[in-house]
Design a protein around this motif. Structure first.
Motif, PDB file in Angstrom:
ATOM      1  N   SER A 230       0.830  -1.210   0.000  1.00 38.11           N
ATOM      2  CA  SER A 230       0.000   0.000   0.000  1.00 38.11           C
ATOM      3  C   SER A 230       0.863   1.258   0.000  1.00 38.11           C
ATOM      4  O   SER A 230       1.911   1.310   0.647  1.00 38.11           O
ATOM      5  CB  SER A 230      -0.900   0.009   1.238  1.00 38.11           C
ATOM      6  N   VAL A 231       0.379   2.254  -0.727  1.00 42.17           N
ATOM      7  CA  VAL A 231       1.054   3.563  -0.753  1.00 42.17           C
ATOM      8  C   VAL A 231       0.001   4.594  -0.369  1.00 42.17           C
ATOM      9  O   VAL A 231      -0.949   4.843  -1.124  1.00 42.17           O
ATOM     10  CB  VAL A 231       1.625   3.866  -2.158  1.00 42.17           C
ATOM     11  N   TYR A 232       0.137   5.164   0.815  1.00 40.25           N
ATOM     12  CA  TYR A 232      -0.867   6.100   1.340  1.00 40.25           C
ATOM     13  C   TYR A 232      -0.403   7.527   1.132  1.00 40.25           C
ATOM     14  O   TYR A 232       0.715   7.892   1.510  1.00 40.25           O
ATOM     15  CB  TYR A 232      -1.091   5.850   2.841  1.00 40.25           C
ATOM     16  N   THR A 258       4.074   2.240   2.369  1.00 39.61           N
ATOM     17  CA  THR A 258       4.827   3.480   2.164  1.00 39.61           C
ATOM     18  C   THR A 258       3.919   4.693   2.336  1.00 39.61           C
ATOM     19  O   THR A 258       2.823   4.729   1.781  1.00 39.61           O
ATOM     20  CB  THR A 258       5.427   3.502   0.734  1.00 39.61           C
ATOM     21  N   VAL A 259       4.415   5.680   3.089  1.00 39.99           N
ATOM     22  CA  VAL A 259       3.681   6.922   3.306  1.00 39.99           C
ATOM     23  C   VAL A 259       4.269   7.985   2.382  1.00 39.99           C
ATOM     24  O   VAL A 259       5.475   8.221   2.403  1.00 39.99           O
ATOM     25  CB  VAL A 259       3.832   7.384   4.771  1.00 39.99           C
ATOM     26  N   ILE A 274       0.335  11.260  -7.268  1.00 41.22           N
ATOM     27  CA  ILE A 274      -0.334   9.952  -7.345  1.00 41.22           C
ATOM     28  C   ILE A 274       0.224   9.140  -8.515  1.00 41.22           C
ATOM     29  O   ILE A 274       0.543   7.965  -8.384  1.00 41.22           O
ATOM     30  CB  ILE A 274      -1.872  10.129  -7.490  1.00 41.22           C
ATOM     31  N   GLU A 275       0.371   9.812  -9.666  1.00 43.65           N
ATOM     32  CA  GLU A 275       0.887   9.099 -10.833  1.00 43.65           C
ATOM     33  C   GLU A 275       2.324   8.628 -10.595  1.00 43.65           C
ATOM     34  O   GLU A 275       2.651   7.468 -10.809  1.00 43.65           O
ATOM     35  CB  GLU A 275       0.845  10.000 -12.072  1.00 43.65           C
ATOM     36  N   ARG A 276       3.151   9.539 -10.115  1.00 38.88           N
ATOM     37  CA  ARG A 276       4.582   9.237  -9.985  1.00 38.88           C
ATOM     38  C   ARG A 276       4.857   8.188  -8.904  1.00 38.88           C
ATOM     39  O   ARG A 276       5.700   7.320  -9.069  1.00 38.88           O
ATOM     40  CB  ARG A 276       5.361  10.520  -9.692  1.00 38.88           C
ATOM     41  N   GLU A 277       4.128   8.270  -7.798  1.00 36.94           N
ATOM     42  CA  GLU A 277       4.406   7.363  -6.670  1.00 36.94           C
ATOM     43  C   GLU A 277       3.485   6.145  -6.657  1.00 36.94           C
ATOM     44  O   GLU A 277       3.561   5.332  -5.750  1.00 36.94           O
ATOM     45  CB  GLU A 277       4.279   8.115  -5.342  1.00 36.94           C
ATOM     46  N   SER A 305      -3.720   3.839 -10.258  1.00 33.92           N
ATOM     47  CA  SER A 305      -3.171   3.083  -9.123  1.00 33.92           C
ATOM     48  C   SER A 305      -4.089   3.151  -7.898  1.00 33.92           C
ATOM     49  O   SER A 305      -3.986   2.327  -6.993  1.00 33.92           O
ATOM     50  CB  SER A 305      -1.784   3.623  -8.752  1.00 33.92           C
ATOM     51  N   LEU A 306      -4.996   4.136  -7.863  1.00 34.97           N
ATOM     52  CA  LEU A 306      -5.862   4.304  -6.683  1.00 34.97           C
ATOM     53  C   LEU A 306      -6.800   3.115  -6.513  1.00 34.97           C
ATOM     54  O   LEU A 306      -7.475   2.704  -7.450  1.00 34.97           O
ATOM     55  CB  LEU A 306      -6.710   5.570  -6.824  1.00 34.97           C
ATOM     56  N   GLN A 307      -6.819   2.576  -5.298  1.00 35.70           N
ATOM     57  CA  GLN A 307      -7.716   1.453  -4.998  1.00 35.70           C
ATOM     58  C   GLN A 307      -8.818   1.839  -4.018  1.00 35.70           C
ATOM     59  O   GLN A 307      -9.903   1.295  -4.042  1.00 35.70           O
ATOM     60  CB  GLN A 307      -6.915   0.281  -4.419  1.00 35.70           C
TER      61      GLN A 307
END
Ligand code: OOB
Length: 549
Positions: A230-232, A258-259, A274-277, A305-307
């Motif tokens: 997860s990437v928050y 990852t935060v 959002i796109e890059r990370e 990538s957003l879930q």
């Protein structure tokens, strides 16, 4: 459990929560050390605006070293430290260092100004204050100098960036050898003081323990679908309870993800990050969610990538809620939480109707929910009533506020949330309104009494009442009704707004509108009728002839 400054859970509840596995004896310091040992090289914190990318091992080491530095500066277990940082990587270094020392961060927001900071420092007898040099054009160093001159306990001001006359955070000496990790706090000790939005005079402080807060993080992992991948994205101010723990940054670190820190919440800035990370989950308040939904329909950025798209902090309108899945191609998650504890989530597995029309259901099977009428009797299922709650991560009382606690908690320890809800047979809650005198301005909470007290200090003001008026974008805005002194010269609304700002209140508390009246409508017993004022404000709002200032 007894604590000199705050009522904690009675022993039989503590035992029950431990036996049920809600409290597992973890601390924040221990949690970070454990994750760093398990996956040292995974990225813990990413601050793209400032070029920081810290692995779990790096964050862990930084927190150890800074803890030693803070200890060398005389910061001890139980001391309070006001932390007012924007969304920067150092926020995590600082709070984990304080957690390890056992000192309590007091989580101020970047929007707070001198009135609030002075109060937090004085009331908590803070020994240190951590600030950025500047943020959004405001210089925090001068504010810190003034507060430090007046608050005798405040010994140190630590600055991220150019320190001016204060101590640069990166020059706090790190002496790892001098710090004994065995002296750190235990799981049932207080970890920090969070702020309440407040509905009376000044913001109340919310004492959270390691065990109880980590319980809420663990309980967030499942409903939010968190994994190590997860990437928050932290869009809201990092110190607020929603982006901190629901699941927020700390829940993400708990899960080994990852935060990523977003410096500003506007869609152009955030979408690029959002796109890059490859961000998978983020949490927004309703006005931002509306703005992002508009912008996402014609954005060049890849948001696929957003879930999970979380919205909370204030009621998210059903129509807006329905647009989330078609626009973002992922599930909406409604989050109804409070810094005092209880958090409700809709689950990704819920059907779409439930997701768009409810504010979710509690995290824990041991979150006790009561929905009662004015006399405290349970209402029939599905009927609206006052929400009371008790559970393994809901506080039993505010910090050093015994008077207030008698009103805000029932005798058997339920927190009176001040929210009016309906409970559906599925356990999901629908927020119908509010019984507390609070204004929810797009998720930012305003205590009318706090603003009224400031306005009453104006020499021309005889009396004042601040109420919420509906707003299509923010949900609510604040309107101040003012009765001038009979001998006062006429005033412009702008003069009163300026007065509130100059008294050092956060900008979001400055009334959006000021109306002058000869007298207030009264209730049967002669109190100011806020209800009548609110409907008067609505009527004014609806009439096109009114001039707004
Ligand atoms: C969050 O925390 P606070 O402490 O700033 O405000 C809590 C209050 C609640 O009592 C309720 O009045 C309101 O904010 N609220 C909502 C809501 N979420 C919060 N009202 C309607 N619908 C919602 N979804 O705001 C907070 C803390 C943790 C997670 C999320 C929000």
């Amino acid at each position: 459990m007894k604590h000199p400054d705050a009522p904690l859970w009675p022993a039989e509840f503590a035992e029950r929560y431990r036996a049920a596995g809600h409290w597992r004896g973890e601390t924040f310091g221990g949690m970070l050390a454990e994750r760093a040992a398990r996956h040292p090289d995974r990225v813990a914190v990413r601050d793209p605006a400032r070029g920081a990318r810290w692995t779990y091992q790096e964050l862990d080491e930084r927190a150890w070293r800074l803890a030693a530095g803070f200890a060398a500066r005389g910061i001890r277990a139980g001391d309070r430290v006001v932390v007012q940082l924007p969304n920067v990587a150092e926020f995590f270094e600082v709070i984990f260092a304080l957690f390890r020392v056992g000192a309590l961060p007091v989580f101020a927001l970047p929007a707070h100004r001198e009135a609030e900071i002075r109060y937090f420092c004085a009331f908590t007898e803070a020994v240190a204050y951590v600030i950025p040099d500047t943020d959004a054009g405001f210089d925090f160093r001068a504010l810190a100098s003034r507060v430090k001159a007046d608050v005798p306990t405040l010994r140190d001001v630590f600055v991220v960036g150019d320190p001016g006359e204060h101590t640069p955070l990166d020059r706090v000496p790190r002496y790892p050898g001098e710090f004994d990790p065995m002296t750190g706090p235990g799981p049932s000790d207080l970890a920090f003081l969070q702020l309440s939005g407040g509905s009376t005079g000044v913001p109340k402080l919310i004492p959270r323990t390691h065990d109880d807060y980590i319980c809420s993080l663990r309980g967030s992992v499942g409903p939010c679908g968190l994994t190590e991948r997860s990437v928050y994205l932290v869009v809201l101010p990092a110190a607020h309870n929603f982006p901190l723990s629901s699941p927020g940054s700390l829940g993400t670190l708990y899960a080994g993800g990852t935060v990523v820190l977003c410096p500003r919440p506007d869609p152009a800035t955030a979408f690029e990050v959002i796109e890059r990370e490859r961000v998978t989950i983020t949490g927004l308040v309703p006005p931002l969610a509306l703005m992002w939904t508009e912008a996402a329909q014609s954005t060049p950025y890849d948001l696929s990538s957003l879930q999970v798209f979380q919205v909370g902090g204030a009621k998210f309108g059903e129509e807006a809620a329905r647009r989330v899945r078609p626009v973002f191609g992922c599930t909406l998650q409604q989050v109804f939480g409070m810094a005092e504890g209880l958090v409700n989530y809709t689950r990704p597995q819920d059907d779409e109707e439930t997701i768009v029309t409810t504010q979710g259901r509690p995290i824990s099977p041991d979150d006790e929910i009561r929905v009662v009428d004015d006399a405290g009797r349970e209402v029939p299922p599905g009927e609206p009533g006052h929400l009371l709650t008790r559970g393994p991560y809901t506080i039993r009382g505010y910090w050093r506020a015994p008077e207030h606690n008698r009103r805000s908690f029932t005798e058997d320890g339920f927190y009176r949330t001040g929210d009016i809800v309906r409970r559906l047979p599925s356990g999901h809650l629908v927020v119908e309104g509010r019984a507390k005198d609070q204004i929810n301005r797009g998720g930012e909470k305003i205590s009318p009494e706090e603003v009224e007290n400031v306005l009453l200090a104006h020499p021309s003001v005889h009396d004042v009442s601040v109420v919420a008026v509906p707003d299509p974008y923010l949900g609510e805005r604040a309107c101040a009704y003012v009765v001038l002194r009979s001998d006062a010269a006429p005033l412009r609304p702008a003069a009163l707004k300026k007065f509130v700002r100059e008294r050092g209140l956060a900008a979001y508390k400055v009334p959006d509108r000021v109306e002058f009246v000869d007298a207030f409508p009264q209730t049967g017993v002669g109190k100011v009728s806020r209800k009548d004022l609110r409907s008067a404000a609505r009527a004014v709002e609806a009439s096109p002839a009114t001039e707004h200032h």
